[in-house]
Scaffold this motif. Structure first.
Motif, PDB file in Angstrom:
ATOM      1  N   ALA A  51       0.830  -1.195   0.000  1.00  0.00           N
ATOM      2  CA  ALA A  51       0.000   0.000   0.000  1.00  0.00           C
ATOM      3  C   ALA A  51       0.872   1.255   0.000  1.00  0.00           C
ATOM      4  CB  ALA A  51      -0.912   0.005   1.224  1.00  0.00           C
ATOM      5  N   PRO A  52       0.388   2.362  -0.542  1.00  0.00           N
ATOM      6  CA  PRO A  52       1.174   3.601  -0.555  1.00  0.00           C
ATOM      7  C   PRO A  52       1.617   4.003   0.860  1.00  0.00           C
ATOM      8  CG  PRO A  52      -0.772   3.815  -1.933  1.00  0.00           C
ATOM      9  CD  PRO A  52      -0.918   2.530  -1.191  1.00  0.00           C
ATOM     10  N   VAL A  53       2.734   4.711   0.919  1.00  0.00           N
ATOM     11  CA  VAL A  53       3.291   5.128   2.208  1.00  0.00           C
ATOM     12  C   VAL A  53       2.286   5.920   3.048  1.00  0.00           C
ATOM     13  CG1 VAL A  53       5.077   6.558   3.308  1.00  0.00           C
ATOM     14  CG2 VAL A  53       5.667   5.059   1.400  1.00  0.00           C
ATOM     15  N   PRO A  54       1.554   6.913   2.474  1.00  0.00           N
ATOM     16  CA  PRO A  54       0.589   7.646   3.313  1.00  0.00           C
ATOM     17  C   PRO A  54      -0.466   6.730   3.941  1.00  0.00           C
ATOM     18  CG  PRO A  54       0.966   8.823   1.261  1.00  0.00           C
ATOM     19  CD  PRO A  54       1.616   7.483   1.115  1.00  0.00           C
ATOM     20  N   VAL A  55      -0.866   5.686   3.214  1.00  0.00           N
ATOM     21  CA  VAL A  55      -1.873   4.766   3.746  1.00  0.00           C
ATOM     22  C   VAL A  55      -1.305   3.975   4.916  1.00  0.00           C
ATOM     23  CG1 VAL A  55      -3.308   2.753   3.227  1.00  0.00           C
ATOM     24  CG2 VAL A  55      -3.087   4.598   1.554  1.00  0.00           C
ATOM     25  N   VAL A  56      -0.082   3.459   4.760  1.00  0.00           N
ATOM     26  CA  VAL A  56       0.531   2.669   5.823  1.00  0.00           C
ATOM     27  C   VAL A  56       0.785   3.528   7.056  1.00  0.00           C
ATOM     28  CG1 VAL A  56       2.538   1.296   6.464  1.00  0.00           C
ATOM     29  CG2 VAL A  56       1.585   1.094   4.155  1.00  0.00           C
ATOM     30  N   VAL A  57       1.379   4.692   6.857  1.00  0.00           N
ATOM     31  CA  VAL A  57       1.693   5.555   7.998  1.00  0.00           C
ATOM     32  C   VAL A  57       0.416   6.062   8.662  1.00  0.00           C
ATOM     33  CG1 VAL A  57       2.839   7.706   8.703  1.00  0.00           C
ATOM     34  CG2 VAL A  57       3.904   6.222   6.990  1.00  0.00           C
ATOM     35  N   ALA A  71      -2.491   4.592   8.743  1.00  0.00           N
ATOM     36  CA  ALA A  71      -3.100   3.492   9.491  1.00  0.00           C
ATOM     37  C   ALA A  71      -2.368   3.264  10.809  1.00  0.00           C
ATOM     38  CB  ALA A  71      -3.084   2.221   8.649  1.00  0.00           C
ATOM     39  N   ARG A  72      -1.036   3.376  10.789  1.00  0.00           N
ATOM     40  CA  ARG A  72      -0.284   3.226  12.044  1.00  0.00           C
ATOM     41  C   ARG A  72      -0.632   4.349  13.025  1.00  0.00           C
ATOM     42  NH1 ARG A  72       3.613  -0.591  11.846  1.00  0.00           N
ATOM     43  NH2 ARG A  72       4.392  -1.262   9.806  1.00  0.00           N
ATOM     44  N   PHE A  73      -0.738   5.573  12.533  1.00  0.00           N
ATOM     45  CA  PHE A  73      -1.085   6.695  13.417  1.00  0.00           C
ATOM     46  C   PHE A  73      -2.462   6.497  14.042  1.00  0.00           C
ATOM     47  CE2 PHE A  73       1.786  10.303  11.624  1.00  0.00           C
ATOM     48  CZ  PHE A  73       2.889   9.548  11.952  1.00  0.00           C
ATOM     49  N   ALA A  74      -3.397   5.917  13.270  1.00  0.00           N
ATOM     50  CA  ALA A  74      -4.762   5.761  13.772  1.00  0.00           C
ATOM     51  C   ALA A  74      -4.910   4.580  14.728  1.00  0.00           C
ATOM     52  CB  ALA A  74      -5.731   5.593  12.603  1.00  0.00           C
ATOM     53  N   LEU A  75      -4.105   3.528  14.518  1.00  0.00           N
ATOM     54  CA  LEU A  75      -4.325   2.285  15.240  1.00  0.00           C
ATOM     55  C   LEU A  75      -3.221   1.913  16.224  1.00  0.00           C
ATOM     56  CD1 LEU A  75      -5.647   0.194  12.200  1.00  0.00           C
ATOM     57  CD2 LEU A  75      -6.990   1.374  13.933  1.00  0.00           C
ATOM     58  N   GLU A  76      -2.066   2.561  16.151  1.00  0.00           N
ATOM     59  CA  GLU A  76      -0.965   2.234  17.055  1.00  0.00           C
ATOM     60  C   GLU A  76      -0.704   3.405  17.990  1.00  0.00           C
ATOM     61  OE1 GLU A  76       2.384   1.133  14.720  1.00  0.00           O
ATOM     62  OE2 GLU A  76       1.409  -0.635  13.834  1.00  0.00           O
ATOM     63  N   PRO A  77      -0.621   3.163  19.303  1.00  0.00           N
ATOM     64  CA  PRO A  77      -0.469   4.276  20.249  1.00  0.00           C
ATOM     65  C   PRO A  77       0.888   4.949  20.225  1.00  0.00           C
ATOM     66  CG  PRO A  77      -0.350   2.167  21.392  1.00  0.00           C
ATOM     67  CD  PRO A  77      -0.737   1.860  19.983  1.00  0.00           C
ATOM     68  N   GLY A  78       1.900   4.306  19.662  1.00  0.00           N
ATOM     69  CA  GLY A  78       3.236   4.895  19.704  1.00  0.00           C
ATOM     70  C   GLY A  78       3.862   4.728  21.088  1.00  0.00           C
ATOM     71  N   ARG A  79       4.996   5.376  21.275  1.00  0.00           N
ATOM     72  CA  ARG A  79       5.661   5.280  22.574  1.00  0.00           C
ATOM     73  C   ARG A  79       6.420   6.559  22.842  1.00  0.00           C
ATOM     74  NH1 ARG A  79      10.725   1.151  21.319  1.00  0.00           N
ATOM     75  NH2 ARG A  79      11.358   2.094  19.335  1.00  0.00           N
ATOM     76  N   GLY A  80       6.780   6.716  24.114  1.00  0.00           N
ATOM     77  CA  GLY A  80       7.532   7.904  24.501  1.00  0.00           C
ATOM     78  C   GLY A  80       6.715   9.175  24.329  1.00  0.00           C
ATOM     79  N   ARG A  81       7.392  10.239  23.919  1.00  0.00           N
ATOM     80  CA  ARG A  81       6.724  11.524  23.773  1.00  0.00           C
ATOM     81  C   ARG A  81       5.764  11.550  22.588  1.00  0.00           C
ATOM     82  NH1 ARG A  81       8.302  15.735  26.419  1.00  0.00           N
ATOM     83  NH2 ARG A  81       7.740  17.159  24.735  1.00  0.00           N
ATOM     84  N   GLN A  82       5.874  10.565  21.688  1.00  0.00           N
ATOM     85  CA  GLN A  82       4.966  10.485  20.547  1.00  0.00           C
ATOM     86  C   GLN A  82       3.752   9.592  20.834  1.00  0.00           C
ATOM     87  OE1 GLN A  82       8.504  10.355  19.897  1.00  0.00           O
ATOM     88  NE2 GLN A  82       8.172  12.543  19.574  1.00  0.00           N
ATOM     89  N   ARG A  91       4.151  14.932  15.080  1.00  0.00           N
ATOM     90  CA  ARG A  91       4.797  15.824  14.112  1.00  0.00           C
ATOM     91  C   ARG A  91       6.287  15.497  13.949  1.00  0.00           C
ATOM     92  NH1 ARG A  91       3.915  18.583  18.798  1.00  0.00           N
ATOM     93  NH2 ARG A  91       5.651  19.786  19.705  1.00  0.00           N
ATOM     94  N   HIS A  92       6.928  14.969  15.016  1.00  0.00           N
ATOM     95  CA  HIS A  92       8.338  14.587  14.910  1.00  0.00           C
ATOM     96  C   HIS A  92       8.496  13.436  13.922  1.00  0.00           C
ATOM     97  CE1 HIS A  92      12.046  12.420  16.110  1.00  0.00           C
ATOM     98  NE2 HIS A  92      12.519  13.655  16.285  1.00  0.00           N
ATOM     99  N   ASP A  93       7.597  12.449  14.000  1.00  0.00           N
ATOM    100  CA  ASP A  93       7.651  11.331  13.050  1.00  0.00           C
ATOM    101  C   ASP A  93       7.452  11.811  11.620  1.00  0.00           C
ATOM    102  OD1 ASP A  93       7.973   9.719  15.231  1.00  0.00           O
ATOM    103  OD2 ASP A  93       5.889   9.017  15.287  1.00  0.00           O
ATOM    104  N   VAL A 140      10.594  13.501  10.345  1.00  0.00           N
ATOM    105  CA  VAL A 140      11.613  12.533   9.936  1.00  0.00           C
ATOM    106  C   VAL A 140      11.290  11.976   8.553  1.00  0.00           C
ATOM    107  CG1 VAL A 140      12.621  10.277  10.465  1.00  0.00           C
ATOM    108  CG2 VAL A 140      12.248  11.942  12.297  1.00  0.00           C
ATOM    109  N   LEU A 141      10.009  11.644   8.336  1.00  0.00           N
ATOM    110  CA  LEU A 141       9.611  11.121   7.030  1.00  0.00           C
ATOM    111  C   LEU A 141       9.791  12.153   5.930  1.00  0.00           C
ATOM    112  CD1 LEU A 141       6.386   9.167   8.075  1.00  0.00           C
ATOM    113  CD2 LEU A 141       8.561   8.183   7.364  1.00  0.00           C
ATOM    114  N   ARG A 142       9.518  13.420   6.264  1.00  0.00           N
ATOM    115  CA  ARG A 142       9.727  14.489   5.267  1.00  0.00           C
ATOM    116  C   ARG A 142      11.204  14.586   4.894  1.00  0.00           C
ATOM    117  NH1 ARG A 142       6.135  18.662   4.661  1.00  0.00           N
ATOM    118  NH2 ARG A 142       7.588  19.287   3.000  1.00  0.00           N
TER     119      ARG A 142
END
Length: 510
Positions: A151-157, A159-170, A453-455, A458-460
């Protein structure tokens, strides 16, 4: 009391629905705010900030906001009291105008602040413990599958932003956002489903047992005003008339309780009241009770009861439960049906107490699509010669007779009016829930974008374009919306249907 009690219960039910929705939708915003604040405060741990201080600092903002909101709510309630009560109660309110119910307002304001403070403290405590935990959160199966399928990068990223809580300050609490989306859709769909049930019942009097569209008042206290026997064939012959019932009405006693009885005496085609259980009376020993009377008497289909009329007491069998027409002594849930033979066996036409009937009416059920006004005008013209002949036979001369207005539409059932009073409430509730859900989910999306926004930066730096960055946010929002729709729509339909069935059974509505 019955009518105003019904309206008050409806208002209470909608208030509870709005309150529960607010607890979840606003609560998840409070949780997200407190959790993200705790993460931001971790930088102060190096200069001596304790975990308990982090709790209180994270809870301070939502608690103060709840205080401001409570004050605004009290002021809003005071202003809104100017237009309350609504519905039937407004016609009998002895002192309309501004009115403050201080116990309710004070307890409500304090309870709101206490609930928000407790929720914020709980969320902060969980967030503090989470910052101490080691290890990475479990990745989302949907996001991993999207990555593996190319799947395109925007779709994968996204989906991760919507469904994965992340860790640390993010880290972002994604579950409250998903829950808010589901609850928002669920609440709106449930309110609209319930509103559809109310609108359907309010537009169909037959749901309340009113199966006739025209009626004529033929007589009272044992004396007829019009020649019923001669008029019935004329009415039956009209092309728009489906059935005609010769309805005699009197009050008998069943088990020591007065019950208004109606004759099921069709002039031609069978008369079809709304039957809830069992079957209509077929013989002189049969009785059909309305559900309210059956409940009061504590009887059901198949029971044998003793009924007292002016001709004495008789044992009859309850063959069914059905709605009855509304009359001066009853509504559609109280009363009963008997056959003409059963009626004649109960009431003496020569009695001084109730000579034959208390009231005499003719009920006309029209064919689907027939206009009651046009049908009434045509039938009245058709019965003029019959009435004139009856007058001439009585007076000895052919005097002209006026029959205008002899047929008229029946007034709407009393409970139908009650439902019409509340039919707009579900629409307002759906609008309230929609605004609340949009605000809560919008806050979740904005918080996630700010914390991630930090993630994104980095992607940008490794080649993500500005358009792809927008695609990440759009995908995240779409995933939240899809989860809300996929889960919320069927649950909302089920909840709205369940609530409507409960209201329909307690009103009752067929």
């Amino acid at each position: 009391r019955d009518i105003t009690g019904f309206e008050a219960d409806a208002l209470l039910a909608f208030a509870l629905a709005a309150g529960i929705a607010a607890v979840f939708l606003v609560g998840q915003s409070v949780v997200r705010y407190a959790a993200s604040t705790v993460i931001d405060l971790q930088v102060l741990r190096g200069v001596g900030f304790t975990p308990h201080q982090s709790w209180w600092a994270a809870a301070a903002g939502p608690t103060m906001a709840a205080g401001v909101g409570s004050i605004a709510a009290v002021v809003g309630a005071a202003i809104a009291s100017r237009w309350f009560p609504i519905g039937t109660a407004s016609t009998v309110e002895p002192a309309p105008g501004f009115d403050l119910d201080l116990p309710v307002l004070v307890v409500g304001a304090v309870a709101v602040q206490a609930m928000v403070a407790a929720g914020a403290l709980g969320a902060a405590s969980v967030a503090v413990r989470a910052t101490r935990a080691s290890g990475s959160p479990r990745p989302s199966t949907i996001a991993v599958t999207a990555a593996r399928t190319g799947a395109p990068v925007p779709v994968v990223v996204g989906a991760r932003f919507a469904l994965e809580p992340g860790r640390g300050r993010q880290a972002v609490p994604v579950r409250p956002a998903l829950l808010g989306s589901v609850l928002g859709v669920l609440g709106v769909v449930a309110a609209i489903t319930f509103s559809d049930g109310v609108a359907d019942a309010a537009n169909h009097p037959e749901r309340f047992g009113q199966v006739h569209q025209l009626e004529a008042f033929a007589g009272m206290e044992g004396e007829d005003f019009i020649p019923v026997d001669q008029l019935l064939p004329v009415m039956v012959a009209d092309p728009d008339v489906a059935a005609v019932n010769d309805t005699r009405i009197a009050v008998a006693e069943v088990g020591g309780i007065p019950v208004t009885l109606f004759t099921a005496d069709p002039a031609d085609a069978p008369w079809q009241p709304v039957v809830l259980a069992g079957m209509l009376p077929e013989g002189a020993g049969d009785l059909v009770l309305a559900p309210g009377s059956a409940e009061t008497l504590g009887v059901s289909v198949g029971d044998v009861v003793t009924i007292n009329g002016t001709l004495g007491a008789r044992d009859v069998t309850v063959t069914g439960l059905a709605f009855v027409p509304e009359a001066p002594h009853n509504d559609y849930t109280n009363g009963g049906w008997v056959t003409a033979a059963g009626y004649d066996a109960l009431f003496d036409p020569e009695s001084d107490v109730s000579p034959g009937f208390k009231y005499h009416a003719i009920l006309l059920s029209l064919r689907a699509g027939a206009d009651p006004v046009q049908a009434a005008a045509r039938i009245e013209q058709e019965i003029v010669p019959v009435v004139e002949a009856a007058v001439a036979q009585m007076n000895g001369d052919a005097a002209s007779a006026s029959v205008e207005g002899i047929l008229y539409p029946p007034p709407p059932p009393s409970h139908l009016q009650e439902l019409r009073q509340i039919r707009t409430m579900p629409v307002f509730l759906a609008g309230f829930l929609a605004v609340l859900a949009l605000g809560a989910v919008g806050h979740a999306l904005a918080t996630a974008v700010r914390r991630r926004r930090h993630d994104v930066a980095v992607l940008r730096a490794v080649g993500l374009t500005r358009q792809q960055s927008r695609g990440v946010v759009a995908t995240q929002a779409t995933v939240l919306a899809l989860v809300g729709l996929i889960i919320g729509v069927p649950l909302g339909v089920a909840l709205g249907r369940t609530v409507w069935r409960y209201v329909a059974d307690t009103t009752p509505v067929f």
